[in-house]
Design a protein around this motif. Sequence first.
Motif, PDB file in Angstrom:
ATOM      1  N   THR A   1       0.829  -1.206   0.000  1.00 58.02           N
ATOM      2  CA  THR A   1       0.000   0.000   0.000  1.00 58.02           C
ATOM      3  C   THR A   1       0.860   1.251   0.000  1.00 58.02           C
ATOM      4  N   ASP A   2       1.944   1.224   0.762  1.00 58.61           N
ATOM      5  CA  ASP A   2       2.894   2.327   0.823  1.00 58.61           C
ATOM      6  C   ASP A   2       4.242   1.787   0.349  1.00 58.61           C
ATOM      7  N   ILE A   3       4.559   2.012  -0.918  1.00 59.96           N
ATOM      8  CA  ILE A   3       5.755   1.421  -1.523  1.00 59.96           C
ATOM      9  C   ILE A   3       7.025   1.959  -0.881  1.00 59.96           C
ATOM     10  N   GLU A   4       7.072   3.249  -0.639  1.00 58.07           N
ATOM     11  CA  GLU A   4       8.263   3.833  -0.023  1.00 58.07           C
ATOM     12  C   GLU A   4       8.523   3.226   1.351  1.00 58.07           C
ATOM     13  N   ALA A   5       7.482   3.109   2.155  1.00 54.40           N
ATOM     14  CA  ALA A   5       7.637   2.545   3.495  1.00 54.40           C
ATOM     15  C   ALA A   5       8.033   1.073   3.429  1.00 54.40           C
ATOM     16  N   ALA A   6       7.466   0.327   2.487  1.00 52.24           N
ATOM     17  CA  ALA A   6       7.811  -1.094   2.356  1.00 52.24           C
ATOM     18  C   ALA A   6       9.272  -1.262   1.958  1.00 52.24           C
ATOM     19  N   ALA A   7       9.731  -0.435   1.016  1.00 51.07           N
ATOM     20  CA  ALA A   7      11.125  -0.502   0.605  1.00 51.07           C
ATOM     21  C   ALA A   7      12.048  -0.153   1.764  1.00 51.07           C
TER      22      ALA A   7
END
Length: 221
Positions: free
Chosen positions: A207-213
């Motif tokens: 859902t939040d790509i930046e946070a997952a990365a």
Amino acid sequence: MTPRPDYAGLRFPRGLYGITPDTDDTGMLLDAIAAAARGGLRSLQWRRKHSASPEALLSQGQAIAGLCRELGLVFIVNDDWKLAQLLAADGVHLGRDDGDLAATRAALGPARIIGVSCYADLARAQDLLAQGADYIAFGAVYPSPTKPEAARVPLELLAQARAQLEQLPAPRPAMVAIGGIHAGNAAPVVQAGADALAIIQGIFQATDIEAAARACAQAFV
């Protein structure tokens, strides 16, 4: 002769290695890659198994190649060394049926990165290392929805492969782990010896790509 890249003693960057989902939505991919880069992505493999047309494929590849150059990401093309050459990519990833490593090296030259799939086969990895692979990729480490039929790779195999890589001169080939990896299970894979984590869904379907990365990249801290 142009030297191979040296990424702090490796021939491929340590850290998070994103693999793109297969989609015609180039705008979505560009936004997702930029978000992942803000979270700590170091390298990207563009993976397309299906495309509406050769023109659409080339157009998407050019857009992603340009963004990777802008963001400072190492850009790898899946399967197709001719397309990698056309896009001036940093390298290509070869699976079992994607061509001969020596012929690919002759075509691309000494500086481009050639990564190879080794599945759960240490003997294959040893053979391809002897042929000059810049990274060896093992997977699936965990059950993978992308390739549910893939053989599982125990962490002990990663440790064995890493021990062998440590005996090679710097800059040495890197070891990549792939398959079902996400922020919640990444740390043991790095502890077992993976230099890079290749992730599709754990980043690009978040859902939040930046946070997952960013969460996945913490495994390397």
